[in-house]
Write a protein that holds these residues in place. Sequence first.
Motif, short mmCIF file in Angstrom:
data_model
loop_
_atom_site.label_atom_id
_atom_site.label_comp_id
_atom_site.label_asym_id
_atom_site.label_seq_id
_atom_site.Cartn_x
_atom_site.Cartn_y
_atom_site.Cartn_z
N GLU A 294 -32.22 -10.46 13.53
CA GLU A 294 -30.77 -10.55 13.50
C GLU A 294 -30.10 -9.22 13.20
O GLU A 294 -29.07 -8.88 13.77
CB GLU A 294 -30.32 -11.59 12.48
N SER A 295 -30.69 -8.45 12.29
CA SER A 295 -30.04 -7.21 11.87
C SER A 295 -31.04 -6.30 11.18
O SER A 295 -32.15 -6.72 10.81
CB SER A 295 -28.86 -7.50 10.92
N LEU A 296 -30.64 -5.05 11.05
CA LEU A 296 -31.39 -4.05 10.28
C LEU A 296 -30.50 -3.65 9.12
O LEU A 296 -29.37 -3.20 9.32
CB LEU A 296 -31.73 -2.84 11.15
N ILE A 297 -31.00 -3.84 7.90
CA ILE A 297 -30.15 -3.73 6.72
C ILE A 297 -30.64 -2.61 5.81
O ILE A 297 -31.84 -2.47 5.55
CB ILE A 297 -30.14 -5.06 5.93
N LEU A 298 -29.68 -1.80 5.33
CA LEU A 298 -29.95 -0.87 4.24
C LEU A 298 -29.61 -1.59 2.94
O LEU A 298 -28.46 -2.00 2.73
CB LEU A 298 -29.09 0.39 4.37
N SER B 113 -25.17 -2.80 7.15
CA SER B 113 -25.81 -3.01 8.45
C SER B 113 -24.87 -2.59 9.58
O SER B 113 -23.65 -2.71 9.46
CB SER B 113 -26.19 -4.48 8.62
N ASP B 114 -25.46 -2.13 10.67
CA ASP B 114 -24.69 -1.81 11.87
C ASP B 114 -24.51 -3.05 12.75
O ASP B 114 -23.89 -2.97 13.81
CB ASP B 114 -25.37 -0.71 12.67
N GLN B 115 -25.06 -4.17 12.34
CA GLN B 115 -24.81 -5.45 13.00
C GLN B 115 -23.99 -6.31 12.03
O GLN B 115 -24.10 -6.17 10.82
CB GLN B 115 -26.11 -6.18 13.34
N ALA C 272 -33.77 -8.16 8.95
CA ALA C 272 -33.39 -9.50 8.52
C ALA C 272 -33.61 -10.44 9.69
O ALA C 272 -33.19 -10.16 10.82
CB ALA C 272 -31.94 -9.55 8.06
N LEU C 273 -34.29 -11.55 9.43
CA LEU C 273 -34.66 -12.50 10.46
C LEU C 273 -33.87 -13.80 10.33
O LEU C 273 -33.39 -14.14 9.25
CB LEU C 273 -36.16 -12.83 10.36
N SER C 274 -33.79 -14.53 11.43
CA SER C 274 -33.26 -15.89 11.38
C SER C 274 -34.39 -16.81 10.92
O SER C 274 -35.54 -16.38 10.75
CB SER C 274 -32.76 -16.32 12.76
N ASP C 275 -34.09 -18.07 10.74
CA ASP C 275 -35.10 -19.02 10.28
C ASP C 275 -36.27 -19.12 11.24
O ASP C 275 -37.41 -19.36 10.82
CB ASP C 275 -34.47 -20.41 10.09
#
Length: 334
Positions: A65-69, A81-83, A57-60
């Motif tokens: 920003e994060s790695l998402i399942l 996410s772990d973030q 997942a990216l910012s604009d």
Amino acid sequence: MLDTTAGYHALRNTAGAYRRGTSVLSVTGPDRTAFVSHLCAKRTEFAQPGTVTESIALSDDGTVESLILVVVEDERILLVSDQVVTIDAAAIAAELELPQVAVADVTAGFTAASVEGPQSWRAIQQLIDDDISSVLLNELRSIAVPGTTAPALLARVGTTAEYGYLVLIEAPAHETDALDLAVRLAGEVGGGQVDHHALHRAQAEVSHPLVPAQFDGLSLAEAGALWTLSADRDDDFRGRSILVAARPERRLIAVTAPGADAPDVGAPVFAGETQVGRIQVSLARAGLPDGFALAVLDTPFHVPGLALTSHGVELLTVSRPAVDLVSWAEPIGS
């Protein structure tokens, strides 16, 4: 908790357990698919219920920003996410004209844990009624967890290129903790709970993204992780500007330190007497003969097979996977 050396051995030879999910968001409503697709850099709009997809997942501005399942169920999508994932869901929904979507932080009502390693399938077998080999990669199933009536999910996903499974239990940790279950199951096949030093070493060896360390001060392309997004997307998504970014003049590559610990983060890397980069991530040696690190190197030095130095330590650039994986040679059920 196993020490780092024993934990790494468990991940590569038996089974290692660790906690997942610092953040769990629930996305519901008829517009949920479009909302999640905009939030994630990898295509998720075609993901079917009963599947799991992993995405950056990216910012604009394209910053990681994060790695998402992305856990897709019939009536909701869970983002694990772990973030810590913080988004202005209302603003995004308004911008995209998606009035029928609701996002709730349900972190306190879930626990998640992973079991990974060549014997993880054997550890997980008792949680399903049919043969564990029938659970396909990225498949999601409802399961019954012994000792609780709480709803639970099992997904075949991993981060170390060995076999791996995620257990997600819809109950607060003080009632039923998925990590306790995962540690018990891993222990039954000779493994146990692993620390983040062992886990990150195993993940880095096979190019699994290390968020945030791998991306600190680097673009997605410089970090060598463009594969974590769908580069052929023609729709709008958060951080889309990354697709038109200039070709980077430096990139990340793995390096080994034969017979020595890896240099610390930030240590300069030299080709002869010329500095050509620096250490981006330094990994634990974990009882292995060679140290391991990720270095960001200028063009044309980010290629395998080069001999470099850092603070007097010899380094060798290597391709990944940088290990011989047991799971590639031993099928489930063997």
